[in-house]
Design an enzyme around this catalytic site. Sequence first.
Site, PDB file in Angstrom:
ATOM      1  N   THR A 155      41.057  36.839  41.391  1.00 36.52           N
ATOM      2  CA  THR A 155      39.670  36.903  42.038  1.00 36.52           C
ATOM      3  C   THR A 155      39.097  35.505  41.682  1.00 36.52           C
ATOM      4  OG1 THR A 155      38.249  37.812  40.110  1.00 36.52           O
ATOM      5  CG2 THR A 155      39.703  39.406  41.380  1.00 36.52           C
ATOM      6  N   ASP A 156      38.065  35.394  42.212  1.00 33.69           N
ATOM      7  CA  ASP A 156      37.016  34.480  42.140  1.00 33.69           C
ATOM      8  C   ASP A 156      35.953  35.190  41.160  1.00 33.69           C
ATOM      9  OD1 ASP A 156      35.437  32.282  41.898  1.00 33.69           O
ATOM     10  OD2 ASP A 156      35.478  31.789  44.041  1.00 33.69           O
ATOM     11  N   TRP A 157      34.820  34.523  40.650  1.00 35.25           N
ATOM     12  CA  TRP A 157      34.090  35.015  39.558  1.00 35.25           C
ATOM     13  C   TRP A 157      33.378  35.980  39.726  1.00 35.25           C
ATOM     14  CZ3 TRP A 157      33.157  32.104  34.950  1.00 35.25           C
ATOM     15  CH2 TRP A 157      31.912  32.672  34.331  1.00 35.25           C
TER      16      TRP A 157
END
Length: 770
Positions: free
Chosen positions: A311-313
């Site tokens: 995932t991203d942040w």
Amino acid sequence: MKIRFKNLALFTLLMAGALANAQQKQQDIDKKVEALIAKMTLEEKVGQMAQITLDVIGKGENRFSSTYPLALDQAEMKKVFGKYHIGSVLNTASGHALTPQKWYEIISEIQKTALKEDTNKIPVLYGVDEIHGATYTDGATMFPQQIAQAAARNPVMTERGAAITAYETRASNIPWNFSPVLDLGGDPRFSRMWESFGEDPYLCSVLGVAMIDGYEGKDNNIANPEKVASSLKHFLGYHATVSGKDRTPAYISEEALREYHLPSFKAAVDAGAHTIMVNSGIINGVPVHANYNILTKLLKEELGFKGLIVTDWADIENLHRRDRLAASPKEAIMLGINAGIDMSMIPYQYEVFCDNLIELVKEGKVKQDRIDDAVRRILKVKYALNLFDKPNTNPKDYPKFGSKEHEKASYDMAAEAITLLKNESNVLPLKKTAKVLITGPNANNMRTLNGAWTYSWQGDRTELHAQQYNTIVEAVTNEVGKANVTYIPGVSYKEGGHYYDELADKMDEAVAAAKDADVILLCLGENSYTEKPGDMNDLYMSDLQTELAQKITAAGKTVILILNEGRPRLISKFEPNVKAVLQSYLPGNFGGDAIADVLFGDVNPSGKLPYTYPRYPNATIGYIHKPSEEQKKAEGVYNYEADYNPQYPFGFGLSYTIFSYKDLKVNKASIKKGENLQVTVVVTNTGKVAGKEVVHLFTTDLYATSVTPDVKRLRRFEKIDLKPGESKTVTFELNPKDLTYVGRDGKDVLEAGDFEISVDKLKATFTLSE
């Protein structure tokens, strides 16, 4: 003939041997992974799927911020790696760049603790965003940002820059790089446009593959201690938001998604990239992190991606907190993991992720097979990186870190990226005896030359680490001498606060000084930014910079506009009154030197725009558009003001010499489906100085039956170097795939009909028959 045959036979034998070795190596890894998975508990598997940020295990008041200088919290590490079996760590702590030795000490301690506390002795996978050099390492080589690399149009340089970045990242004891960015950078409003390779799918594909080859090696042997695992981002359609703002909704048809946004990612998957990061936004109402059709059906099944999806942040958490698709954090975890996520960049509250995912499996809401698939993908990357045998890489084994050799590669790339957009009356190059006034907020600023992701997330600490490099003022002074340079900023960026705020700073003094100058270098653009801090509401160059430009040009002296910006800020309010325009993009630590060398003729500019430079805020359409965007004034009817009328078109860029094109030819007037077409054109340097030219080949499908065709599309390009008077025949090969388009059903369409080829101003036609 016999010698050639023997060499070919030997080459074939070697290639077959290398392939066999690679297959055997992969089989060995697969066996080890399966044996390890069979021993792991559910809790251990879930821990491998969790990624935390470094601050969590750094000493400080809380897990959201570590004290500086960084020291690790042993008690927290014991909990993280012993109780929760966390498999990955990312980022730097408190936004500080560290020396290679400090990175080695920190990550070695992390690995030591993880291997001690974890029952199965699984090493940690450490990742960082190293998008134009080893971002968070003090003393690393910073290259031009991707948008500048796209302007350079030199895949060899891009591959070399990525290889150096991989080397210096490994010198920092980091094996995983969240790069390249393969998003289509087609919206000048978007805050991350500069992180992309621009607005063309083919250009993004070619340079994306070159970057992967540099990071991972053409053989994708990331066990090589000079290579890293790459991460393609952000899958898929991240930049195509309706508002032009970061992490906001997009509405993209299946046809557009596949025609424009997918090709660069498909090329990168085919090139063997090991990991991929997900788009933080929403497409057609569905957050991509919860989109099974995109992450599993398209990426894993259709494209055959065998690697790790991260995932991203905080984006699984955002399914609940921001996007409101999930009523609770637990439901958000279920949606994300079932959609196809393998690793969650949590980044702080790892207990919430791990505890809830374990419960979801026990409740049957996430299948054990889905967990095993995710862990299998994670462990394969760790084995491929050779982390089980060598969890650390020591900076003492990397003598070329920050070397002159690496710095030269950065300078060369910056020099080829700089794009000459206007040169009225051949005012450039300048004489080195000229008295120069330099003004503007970007004139004496290393932060603006580099942009964000430079020593810190927003690039706001660049000045602390880049004092040894030259700003534009310093580089020009080196060219012409201190006595010939006057520097008055006129306008400055405010420290802290919003990244676009500016202060009037001796604007009148700059205008008064213009009378004593032969030439004025007006250095305008943007301060560093990325992601949400880079969102904006006005595409025009900021008000104070526009005011400075208008006052300076009114002085009646020769004004050279030097642009230093991440996206094309509109300059139409004052561009007619400047004699020359030089676009430097975000050229890195050697950008000042490269700009000065172009200004004074030591370098002949060869960059080409990787995007369309708009003239007006309501006319931001790119070069890939439908014929209806070019409707002209109908005689006696309406005046269509908003026709296609960019400030500068995609692919534009001038030189200090003249290149002429002739003899555009196709080898067949008609081809059948399945046949290739050969295109040749002769390019001659008819000027007086040597220069490099990018030869672009575009195709136009004159008529289509399913979807209105684009006006034209880039299919090939090649950068050539010609001496004065020298000619070269450039040959391109087109295949049927180049003539297909995506239909309304999302499937490729190849239709018989007439096609046009264009190179420069030359055109040729051919027919595709059944």
